[in-house]
Design a protein around this motif. Sequence first.
Motif, PDB file in Angstrom:
ATOM      1  N   ASN A 122       0.845  -1.167   0.000  1.00  0.00           N
ATOM      2  CA  ASN A 122       0.000   0.000   0.000  1.00  0.00           C
ATOM      3  C   ASN A 122       0.895   1.237   0.000  1.00  0.00           C
ATOM      4  O   ASN A 122       1.852   1.310   0.770  1.00  0.00           O
ATOM      5  N   VAL A 123       0.582   2.196  -0.863  1.00  0.00           N
ATOM      6  CA  VAL A 123       1.329   3.450  -0.932  1.00  0.00           C
ATOM      7  C   VAL A 123       0.387   4.571  -0.514  1.00  0.00           C
ATOM      8  O   VAL A 123      -0.714   4.695  -1.061  1.00  0.00           O
ATOM      9  N   ARG A 124       0.825   5.365   0.470  1.00  0.00           N
ATOM     10  CA  ARG A 124       0.044   6.513   0.914  1.00  0.00           C
ATOM     11  C   ARG A 124       0.800   7.779   0.533  1.00  0.00           C
ATOM     12  O   ARG A 124       2.009   7.879   0.750  1.00  0.00           O
ATOM     13  N   TYR A 125       0.061   8.739  -0.028  1.00  0.00           N
ATOM     14  CA  TYR A 125       0.651   9.983  -0.517  1.00  0.00           C
ATOM     15  C   TYR A 125       0.258  11.141   0.389  1.00  0.00           C
ATOM     16  O   TYR A 125      -0.885  11.230   0.833  1.00  0.00           O
ATOM     17  N   PHE A 126       1.185  12.050   0.616  1.00  0.00           N
ATOM     18  CA  PHE A 126       0.933  13.209   1.457  1.00  0.00           C
ATOM     19  C   PHE A 126       1.292  14.488   0.706  1.00  0.00           C
ATOM     20  O   PHE A 126       2.183  14.498  -0.138  1.00  0.00           O
ATOM     21  N   ALA A 127       0.568  15.564   1.026  1.00  0.00           N
ATOM     22  CA  ALA A 127       0.826  16.913   0.509  1.00  0.00           C
ATOM     23  C   ALA A 127       0.888  16.920  -1.024  1.00  0.00           C
ATOM     24  O   ALA A 127      -0.030  16.442  -1.675  1.00  0.00           O
ATOM     25  N   VAL A 168      -4.661  10.667  -5.843  1.00  0.00           N
ATOM     26  CA  VAL A 168      -5.313   9.781  -4.868  1.00  0.00           C
ATOM     27  C   VAL A 168      -4.587   9.903  -3.531  1.00  0.00           C
ATOM     28  O   VAL A 168      -3.425  10.299  -3.477  1.00  0.00           O
ATOM     29  N   ASP A 169      -5.285   9.520  -2.462  1.00  0.00           N
ATOM     30  CA  ASP A 169      -4.669   9.508  -1.129  1.00  0.00           C
ATOM     31  C   ASP A 169      -3.761   8.300  -0.954  1.00  0.00           C
ATOM     32  O   ASP A 169      -2.712   8.385  -0.325  1.00  0.00           O
ATOM     33  N   GLU A 170      -4.212   7.179  -1.497  1.00  0.00           N
ATOM     34  CA  GLU A 170      -3.429   5.947  -1.394  1.00  0.00           C
ATOM     35  C   GLU A 170      -3.856   4.986  -2.486  1.00  0.00           C
ATOM     36  O   GLU A 170      -4.930   5.136  -3.076  1.00  0.00           O
ATOM     37  N   ALA A 208       8.869   2.456  -9.196  1.00  0.00           N
ATOM     38  CA  ALA A 208       8.736   2.349 -10.657  1.00  0.00           C
ATOM     39  C   ALA A 208       7.296   2.012 -11.030  1.00  0.00           C
ATOM     40  O   ALA A 208       6.756   2.550 -12.002  1.00  0.00           O
ATOM     41  N   ALA A 209       6.653   1.136 -10.249  1.00  0.00           N
ATOM     42  CA  ALA A 209       5.247   0.805 -10.503  1.00  0.00           C
ATOM     43  C   ALA A 209       4.357   2.029 -10.295  1.00  0.00           C
ATOM     44  O   ALA A 209       3.418   2.266 -11.058  1.00  0.00           O
ATOM     45  N   VAL A 210       4.659   2.814  -9.271  1.00  0.00           N
ATOM     46  CA  VAL A 210       3.909   4.054  -9.023  1.00  0.00           C
ATOM     47  C   VAL A 210       3.995   4.963 -10.239  1.00  0.00           C
ATOM     48  O   VAL A 210       2.995   5.529 -10.688  1.00  0.00           O
ATOM     49  N   VAL A 254       3.478  -0.972   4.070  1.00  0.00           N
ATOM     50  CA  VAL A 254       2.920   0.331   3.738  1.00  0.00           C
ATOM     51  C   VAL A 254       4.083   1.302   3.533  1.00  0.00           C
ATOM     52  O   VAL A 254       4.963   1.420   4.385  1.00  0.00           O
ATOM     53  N   ILE A 255       4.073   1.967   2.395  1.00  0.00           N
ATOM     54  CA  ILE A 255       5.064   3.001   2.093  1.00  0.00           C
ATOM     55  C   ILE A 255       4.360   4.350   2.108  1.00  0.00           C
ATOM     56  O   ILE A 255       3.350   4.543   1.420  1.00  0.00           O
TER      57      ILE A 255
END
Length: 88
Positions: free
Chosen positions: A2-7, A15-17, A33-35, A78-79
């Motif tokens: 799971n990738v969570r993004y901030f700011a 997206v938030d995650e 790289a997948a992101v 979780v990243i």
Amino acid sequence: MNVRYFAAARAAAGVDEERFELPPGSTVGALLAAVLGVERPVPPAGTPPLDRILARSSFLLNEIAVRDRTVVLSDDDVIDVLPPFAGG
């Protein structure tokens, strides 16, 4: 994973995650790289593209800072993507 993004990362990703399914033995670098491989809408005006943000971001792996992009991930990891913040 799971990738969570901030700011600004959240604004650029749109997206938030999000969840990624990668093969066993995949690394932080492979996840990033997948992101970047996801087709995304153009970020809002004034927001840099996600690739530029990731190049300058810090990352947390299960809430612990990780700098080594060769660290192997597990499916339930979780990243968190933390772009540079300004202010105080």
